[in-house]
Design an enzyme around this catalytic site. Structure first.
Site, mmCIF file in Angstrom:
data_model
loop_
_atom_site.group_PDB
_atom_site.id
_atom_site.type_symbol
_atom_site.label_atom_id
_atom_site.label_comp_id
_atom_site.label_asym_id
_atom_site.label_seq_id
_atom_site.Cartn_x
_atom_site.Cartn_y
_atom_site.Cartn_z
ATOM 1 N N ARG A 1 37.547 71.762 3.497
ATOM 2 C CA ARG A 1 36.711 71.099 4.508
ATOM 3 C C ARG A 1 35.286 71.648 4.530
ATOM 4 N NH1 ARG A 1 40.995 71.363 8.998
ATOM 5 N NH2 ARG A 1 41.921 72.601 7.348
ATOM 6 N N GLU B 1 47.847 86.981 6.998
ATOM 7 C CA GLU B 1 48.769 87.609 7.951
ATOM 8 C C GLU B 1 50.058 88.006 7.205
ATOM 9 O OE1 GLU B 1 49.218 85.249 11.405
ATOM 10 O OE2 GLU B 1 50.451 86.764 12.425
HETATM 11 P P1 AMP Z 1 40.334 81.875 9.141
HETATM 12 O O1 AMP Z 1 40.370 82.459 7.767
HETATM 13 O O2 AMP Z 1 41.436 82.354 10.031
HETATM 14 O O3 AMP Z 1 38.972 81.989 9.802
HETATM 15 O O4 AMP Z 1 40.654 80.333 8.977
HETATM 16 C C1 AMP Z 1 39.688 79.451 8.611
HETATM 17 C C2 AMP Z 1 40.217 78.258 7.858
HETATM 18 O O5 AMP Z 1 41.453 77.762 8.379
HETATM 19 C C3 AMP Z 1 39.202 77.165 7.966
HETATM 20 O O6 AMP Z 1 38.903 76.767 6.653
HETATM 21 C C4 AMP Z 1 39.855 76.079 8.771
HETATM 22 O O7 AMP Z 1 39.768 74.878 8.067
HETATM 23 C C5 AMP Z 1 41.310 76.466 8.947
HETATM 24 N N1 AMP Z 1 41.727 76.586 10.373
HETATM 25 C C6 AMP Z 1 42.153 77.722 10.989
HETATM 26 N N2 AMP Z 1 42.490 77.485 12.258
HETATM 27 C C7 AMP Z 1 42.251 76.182 12.493
HETATM 28 C C8 AMP Z 1 42.386 75.321 13.652
HETATM 29 N N3 AMP Z 1 42.815 75.765 14.837
HETATM 30 N N4 AMP Z 1 42.030 74.027 13.526
HETATM 31 C C9 AMP Z 1 41.562 73.566 12.332
HETATM 32 N N5 AMP Z 1 41.437 74.306 11.224
HETATM 33 C C10 AMP Z 1 41.773 75.599 11.281
#
Ligand code: AMP
Length: 173
Positions: free
Chosen positions: A60, A97
């Site tokens: 995305r 995780e």
């Molecule tokens: P992180 O590495 O935990 O910051 O996760 C980021 C990635 O996970 C991004 O590329 C988002 O597209 C996806 N993501 C994580 N949580 C969500 C959420 N609540 N809603 C939509 N996409 C999410």
């Protein structure tokens, strides 16, 4: 300004697993004015910042990063999941995780002398962006900052991005 965008973003409870409230950006993409406003708002902080490339995180991050690169008049570089890029890559393994994941970019896409911004759709825990920043820096490029459409502030993803000079997000929750 962001009222319209905030209204367009959907909340989908328990997707992709129980307990997660998924932020659905597809109504933003489906709305021509919404898409235009989102890209413009994400590009605005970086006008005049001197970026030479926009690094876009699969998948995305591609949606927003590539039109932002066009807005800024620079090229886009893709950070992808393993095995997707056809030429020689540099890669980085990072902790999830449970277990690990890996991202890759073409070896010759960035180098010393590049000043980049890194774009993804959403900042949650910050793990994905921290890995992409590390990968970009391993080429010798300077990371000017990172940008998101959405920041989930309650997950404190900024803590994982402590060494990043600028963190920009359009919608904060
Ligand atoms: P992180 O590495 O935990 O910051 O996760 C980021 C990635 O996970 C991004 O590329 C988002 O597209 C996806 N993501 C994580 N949580 C969500 C959420 N609540 N809603 C939509 N996409 C999410």
């Amino acid at each position: 300004m962001s009222d319209k965008l905030r209204k367009l973003v959907g909340d989908v409870p328990d997707f992709p697993m129980k307990g997660i409230v998924f932020k659905d950006i597809t109504p933003v993409l489906a709305d021509p004015d919404g898409l235009d406003e989102a890209v413009e708002a994400m590009a605005a902080p970086w006008r005049g910042a001197g970026a030479t490339r926009v690094v876009c995180i699969e998948s995305r991050g591609f949606i927003f990063g590539i039109p932002i690169a066009r807005e800024l008049g620079v090229g886009a570089v893709l950070v992808r999941k393993p095995g997707k890029l056809p030429r020689r890559t540099r890669s980085l393994e990072y902790a999830l995780e449970y277990g690990t994941d890996r991202i890759e970019m073409h070896e010759d896409d960035l180098g010393p002398g590049d000043h980049v911004i890194v774009i993804d759709d959403l900042l949650a825990t910050g793990g994905t962006m921290a890995a992409a920043v590390k990968l970009a820096k391993s080429s010798g490029a300077e990371v000017l900052g990172v940008g998101f459409f959405i920041e989930l502030g309650f997950l404190d993803g900024r803590a994982k991005l402590g060494d990043v000079a600028r963190i920009e997000a359009v919608l904060k929750y």
